[in-house]
Design a protein around this motif. Structure first.
Motif, mmCIF file in Angstrom:
data_model
loop_
_atom_site.group_PDB
_atom_site.id
_atom_site.type_symbol
_atom_site.label_atom_id
_atom_site.label_comp_id
_atom_site.label_asym_id
_atom_site.label_seq_id
_atom_site.Cartn_x
_atom_site.Cartn_y
_atom_site.Cartn_z
ATOM 1 N N LYS A 1 0.820 -1.218 0.000
ATOM 2 C CA LYS A 1 0.000 0.000 0.000
ATOM 3 C C LYS A 1 0.848 1.260 0.000
ATOM 4 O O LYS A 1 1.985 1.259 0.473
ATOM 5 C CB LYS A 1 -0.916 0.011 1.232
ATOM 6 C CG LYS A 1 -1.973 -1.075 1.187
ATOM 7 C CD LYS A 1 -3.009 -0.848 2.264
ATOM 8 C CE LYS A 1 -4.078 -1.914 2.199
ATOM 9 N NZ LYS A 1 -5.248 -1.582 2.999
ATOM 10 N N ILE A 2 0.247 2.308 -0.515
ATOM 11 C CA ILE A 2 0.850 3.637 -0.416
ATOM 12 C C ILE A 2 0.007 4.458 0.562
ATOM 13 O O ILE A 2 -1.206 4.208 0.683
ATOM 14 C CB ILE A 2 0.920 4.339 -1.796
ATOM 15 C CG1 ILE A 2 -0.454 4.342 -2.468
ATOM 16 C CG2 ILE A 2 1.950 3.685 -2.677
ATOM 17 C CD1 ILE A 2 -0.513 5.189 -3.723
ATOM 18 N N PRO A 3 0.662 5.384 1.255
ATOM 19 C CA PRO A 3 2.050 5.800 1.206
ATOM 20 C C PRO A 3 2.987 4.843 1.953
ATOM 21 O O PRO A 3 2.624 4.282 2.978
ATOM 22 C CB PRO A 3 2.025 7.167 1.905
ATOM 23 C CG PRO A 3 0.910 7.041 2.913
ATOM 24 C CD PRO A 3 -0.122 6.189 2.234
ATOM 25 N N PHE B 1 5.512 2.795 7.168
ATOM 26 C CA PHE B 1 4.146 2.862 6.675
ATOM 27 C C PHE B 1 3.278 2.610 7.890
ATOM 28 O O PHE B 1 3.815 2.090 8.907
ATOM 29 C CB PHE B 1 3.887 1.817 5.548
ATOM 30 C CG PHE B 1 4.304 0.414 5.890
ATOM 31 C CD1 PHE B 1 3.438 -0.461 6.543
ATOM 32 C CD2 PHE B 1 5.599 -0.028 5.608
ATOM 33 C CE1 PHE B 1 3.831 -1.751 6.868
ATOM 34 C CE2 PHE B 1 5.994 -1.320 5.928
ATOM 35 C CZ PHE B 1 5.109 -2.180 6.560
ATOM 36 N N ASP B 2 2.017 2.979 8.022
ATOM 37 C CA ASP B 2 1.194 3.612 7.028
ATOM 38 C C ASP B 2 1.230 5.137 7.208
ATOM 39 O O ASP B 2 2.171 5.646 7.810
ATOM 40 C CB ASP B 2 -0.241 3.077 7.102
ATOM 41 C CG ASP B 2 -0.862 3.228 8.492
ATOM 42 O OD1 ASP B 2 -0.290 3.876 9.374
ATOM 43 O OD2 ASP B 2 -1.974 2.692 8.700
ATOM 44 N N SER B 3 0.179 5.856 6.737
ATOM 45 C CA SER B 3 0.233 7.323 6.762
ATOM 46 C C SER B 3 0.386 7.873 8.180
ATOM 47 O O SER B 3 1.043 8.884 8.391
ATOM 48 C CB SER B 3 -1.006 7.924 6.084
ATOM 49 O OG SER B 3 -2.179 7.641 6.801
ATOM 50 N N ARG B 4 -0.220 7.199 9.168
ATOM 51 C CA ARG B 4 -0.121 7.716 10.551
ATOM 52 C C ARG B 4 1.325 7.676 11.035
ATOM 53 O O ARG B 4 1.817 8.610 11.670
ATOM 54 C CB ARG B 4 -0.954 6.854 11.505
ATOM 55 C CG ARG B 4 -2.414 6.913 11.218
ATOM 56 C CD ARG B 4 -3.153 5.964 12.129
ATOM 57 N NE ARG B 4 -4.485 5.773 11.603
ATOM 58 C CZ ARG B 4 -5.575 5.672 12.324
ATOM 59 N NH1 ARG B 4 -5.503 5.709 13.634
ATOM 60 N NH2 ARG B 4 -6.735 5.524 11.754
ATOM 61 N N ARG C 1 -14.763 3.162 -3.762
ATOM 62 C CA ARG C 1 -14.223 3.438 -5.101
ATOM 63 C C ARG C 1 -13.736 2.136 -5.757
ATOM 64 O O ARG C 1 -14.000 1.874 -6.927
ATOM 65 C CB ARG C 1 -13.087 4.451 -4.961
ATOM 66 C CG ARG C 1 -12.191 4.572 -6.146
ATOM 67 C CD ARG C 1 -12.727 5.533 -7.175
ATOM 68 N NE ARG C 1 -11.878 5.511 -8.356
ATOM 69 C CZ ARG C 1 -12.245 5.932 -9.553
ATOM 70 N NH1 ARG C 1 -13.446 6.430 -9.738
ATOM 71 N NH2 ARG C 1 -11.418 5.885 -10.565
ATOM 72 N N TYR C 2 -13.023 1.295 -4.977
ATOM 73 C CA TYR C 2 -12.560 0.010 -5.528
ATOM 74 C C TYR C 2 -13.762 -0.832 -5.955
ATOM 75 O O TYR C 2 -13.759 -1.451 -7.013
ATOM 76 C CB TYR C 2 -11.741 -0.767 -4.493
ATOM 77 C CG TYR C 2 -10.361 -0.206 -4.223
ATOM 78 C CD1 TYR C 2 -9.655 0.507 -5.199
ATOM 79 C CD2 TYR C 2 -9.729 -0.401 -3.000
ATOM 80 C CE1 TYR C 2 -8.388 1.015 -4.961
ATOM 81 C CE2 TYR C 2 -8.459 0.089 -2.748
ATOM 82 C CZ TYR C 2 -7.795 0.801 -3.723
ATOM 83 O OH TYR C 2 -6.540 1.293 -3.476
ATOM 84 N N GLU C 3 -14.763 -0.863 -5.082
ATOM 85 C CA GLU C 3 -15.953 -1.675 -5.385
ATOM 86 C C GLU C 3 -16.596 -1.222 -6.688
ATOM 87 O O GLU C 3 -16.965 -2.038 -7.532
ATOM 88 C CB GLU C 3 -16.943 -1.561 -4.218
ATOM 89 C CG GLU C 3 -18.262 -2.300 -4.394
ATOM 90 C CD GLU C 3 -18.157 -3.810 -4.160
ATOM 91 O OE1 GLU C 3 -17.095 -4.275 -3.716
ATOM 92 O OE2 GLU C 3 -19.145 -4.518 -4.453
HETATM 93 N N1 LIG Z 1 -4.197 2.803 6.513
HETATM 94 C C1 LIG Z 1 -3.389 3.076 5.343
HETATM 95 C C2 LIG Z 1 -4.289 3.047 4.097
HETATM 96 C C3 LIG Z 1 -3.482 3.179 2.817
HETATM 97 C C4 LIG Z 1 -4.294 2.778 1.596
HETATM 98 O O1 LIG Z 1 -5.375 2.187 1.687
HETATM 99 N N2 LIG Z 1 -3.744 3.128 0.419
HETATM 100 C C5 LIG Z 1 -4.376 2.726 -0.825
HETATM 101 C C6 LIG Z 1 -4.304 3.858 -1.844
HETATM 102 S S1 LIG Z 1 -5.327 5.218 -1.356
HETATM 103 C C7 LIG Z 1 -3.593 1.560 -1.398
HETATM 104 O O2 LIG Z 1 -2.378 1.555 -1.360
HETATM 105 N N3 LIG Z 1 -4.299 0.570 -1.951
HETATM 106 C C8 LIG Z 1 -3.709 -0.581 -2.560
HETATM 107 C C9 LIG Z 1 -4.222 -1.841 -1.951
HETATM 108 O O3 LIG Z 1 -5.206 -1.809 -1.171
HETATM 109 O O4 LIG Z 1 -3.659 -2.897 -2.244
HETATM 110 C C10 LIG Z 1 -2.689 4.435 5.522
HETATM 111 O O5 LIG Z 1 -3.108 5.227 6.386
HETATM 112 O O6 LIG Z 1 -1.672 4.698 4.863
#
Ligand SMILES: N[C@@H](CCC(=O)N[C@@H](CS)C(=O)NCC(=O)O)C(=O)O
Length: 204
Positions: A52-54, A65-68, A112-114
């Protein structure tokens, strides 16, 4: 520092808003990343098992990671006004506000993914409605209970600004401003800041 990032990701934007507010955005090298639950970016996976990003790679090889976690780290390496209140209820109120902003982003990204990734005949409307209901109650809670602190610059208001920006981007028909003057005003004020302008997903 190297940040796996996508301009449309609200969590990645949250990190870069904080980096701009902290005055350290120039220290971060952006790696444009296309990752999704269906196809993980190959350069990212060795650093973040969740794909996942970031995700932030430090000069000494540590990965955050994650954003927090990334936001808290970035706030620890600058000398300006801190964006995580240091102690007491100010700190916990900002953290809970962050949780609400993050929760809105979670629900909005999953929906959005759904809608964008799942074949139309397999989409689950009740589940989409459930996620949208979370967004609405979270916005109402921010409006009613958190208004006094929202105009201030801290990790909670940064997360909320990133969440509202994502609703603008992906849910243009959802009128989140309706009956929410506090959030409307807060977002209008935040949107004029360099941190928001520089990270605007609609920026050319
Ligand atoms: N809890 C994570 C959520 C990060 C997240 O959901 N990022 C999405 C993009 S907005 C992502 O990387 N999705 C790819 C995936 O779910 O595999 C954070 O705070 O960084």
């Amino acid at each position: 520092m190297k940040l796996w990032y996508a301009i449309a990701s609200p969590f990645a934007r949250k990190v870069m808003i904080l980096a701009h507010e902290a005055g350290i955005a120039a220290q971060i090298e952006i790696v444009d990343t296309a990752t999704s639950p269906l196809k993980t970016d190959a350069s990212l996976l060795p650093h973040n098992p969740l794909g996942k990003i970031p995700t932030l790679l430090l000069e000494d090889g540590h990965v955050l990671f994650d954003s927090r976690v990334i936001c808290e780290y970035l706030d620890s390496i600058h000398d300006g006004e801190k964006l995580f209140p240091q102690s007491g209820m100010d700190r916990y109120n900002a953290l809970v506000t962050q949780s609400i902003g993050d929760g809105i982003m979670d629900a909005a990204v999953l929906t959005r993914y759904e809608k964008a990734m799942r074949p139309e005949n397999k989409q689950w409307q009740e589940w989409i409605d459930g996620q949208m209901a979370k967004i609405i109650t979270a916005l109402d809670t921010l409006e009613m209970w958190r208004g006094a602190k929202l105009p201030e610059m801290h990790i909670g208001s940064i997360s909320v600004a990133a969440a509202l920006g994502y609703l603008e981007l992906r849910y243009p028909d959802f009128d989140w401003r309706k009956d929410r003057p506090v959030l409307t005003q807060m977002y209008a004020t935040f949107s004029k800041r360099t941190s928001m302008i520089e990270t605007d997903p609609n920026k050319g």
